[in-house]
Design a protein around this motif. Sequence first.
Motif, PDB file in Angstrom:
ATOM      1  N   HIS A 212      60.550  67.747  63.261  1.00 29.74           N
ATOM      2  CA  HIS A 212      59.748  68.608  62.390  1.00 29.74           C
ATOM      3  C   HIS A 212      59.677  68.010  60.997  1.00 29.74           C
ATOM      4  O   HIS A 212      60.693  67.587  60.436  1.00 29.74           O
ATOM      5  CB  HIS A 212      60.360  70.010  62.322  1.00 29.74           C
ATOM      6  N   ASP A 213      58.467  67.912  60.480  1.00 32.34           N
ATOM      7  CA  ASP A 213      58.248  67.428  59.122  1.00 32.34           C
ATOM      8  C   ASP A 213      58.242  68.639  58.189  1.00 32.34           C
ATOM      9  O   ASP A 213      57.278  69.416  58.167  1.00 32.34           O
ATOM     10  CB  ASP A 213      56.909  66.694  59.051  1.00 32.34           C
ATOM     11  N   PRO A 214      59.332  68.825  57.400  1.00 32.45           N
ATOM     12  CA  PRO A 214      59.409  70.013  56.541  1.00 32.45           C
ATOM     13  C   PRO A 214      58.411  69.979  55.380  1.00 32.45           C
ATOM     14  O   PRO A 214      58.018  71.027  54.874  1.00 32.45           O
ATOM     15  CB  PRO A 214      60.848  69.977  56.038  1.00 32.45           C
ATOM     16  N   ARG A 216      55.230  68.674  55.428  1.00 31.47           N
ATOM     17  CA  ARG A 216      53.904  69.059  55.919  1.00 31.47           C
ATOM     18  C   ARG A 216      53.967  70.253  56.866  1.00 31.47           C
ATOM     19  O   ARG A 216      52.931  70.739  57.316  1.00 31.47           O
ATOM     20  CB  ARG A 216      53.256  67.864  56.619  1.00 31.47           C
ATOM     21  N   ASP A 217      55.197  70.685  57.172  1.00 33.18           N
ATOM     22  CA  ASP A 217      55.420  71.837  58.042  1.00 33.18           C
ATOM     23  C   ASP A 217      54.658  71.691  59.365  1.00 33.18           C
ATOM     24  O   ASP A 217      53.839  72.539  59.746  1.00 33.18           O
ATOM     25  CB  ASP A 217      55.011  73.139  57.342  1.00 33.18           C
ATOM     26  N   ARG A 218      54.978  70.578  60.057  1.00 31.44           N
ATOM     27  CA  ARG A 218      54.339  70.378  61.341  1.00 31.44           C
ATOM     28  C   ARG A 218      55.256  69.569  62.258  1.00 31.44           C
ATOM     29  O   ARG A 218      56.168  68.874  61.797  1.00 31.44           O
ATOM     30  CB  ARG A 218      53.011  69.652  61.181  1.00 31.44           C
TER      31      ARG A 218
END
Length: 249
Positions: A212-214, A216-218
């Motif tokens: 999870h990319d915090p 970009r929230d994706r």
Amino acid sequence: MRGQEFEARQRQREWFHGLTVPPGAHAVVRVDGRGFSRLTEERFEKPFDERFSRIMVATAEAMLGEFGARYVYTESDEISVLLPPDTNLFGRGVEKIVSITAGFASAVFTHEAGRPAVFDSRIWLGNTGEEVLDYFSWRQGDATRCALNGWCYWTLRHQGKSRREADAAMSGASTAAKNELLYGYGVNFNETPAWQRRGIGLWTEEFERPGHDPVRDRAVTAVRRRVRIERELPMKDEYRALLSDTVRV
């Protein structure tokens, strides 16, 4: 005599072979345990011991990483290390490669086993990928032959036969006869663990790990690398195909 002159004279007496692995050649380094028959009889179960196998695999895995190998194969008390054709390991010097690989394997095995052990080393050279496949097919064939002989010999010994009697029972016996001998004692050789009959292969593989990319929230997917330890190697053409496809021989 001045110090520099003295040192120069001593270095002139060092005997060093300047052989190198030819450019582009496929090189396989094979280390073999020295005096391992006595070592294994004293410390491990026969014909095969899981703990001994784990120590050999740990040694093989260490060599895979230390020498930038493309593939490592181990059976019995030997380890074969496939180097990339473009390797510049120790300047491709044969003397350096064989001495350091033997020393490294000896050190790792000794550490894992908790008692001194020694390996020797040699280099096999091939011109093509097909010859590399021939090499590993050869070593796997040796693994099968040695496994059958080991199972026969130690089954007889465990039944109370002496060394001489066990050797005499196997002398000149065909593969079919050896299988029949084992079957008479309730052992189906084809049902023994695959790693005993086919050896164990190790290589580095890539795999995807979800994350999870915090920022970009994706959800994202990361590519990671890990060591594959394969105890269920295929045989013959399937084994060659595995090496061609997975290890890129």
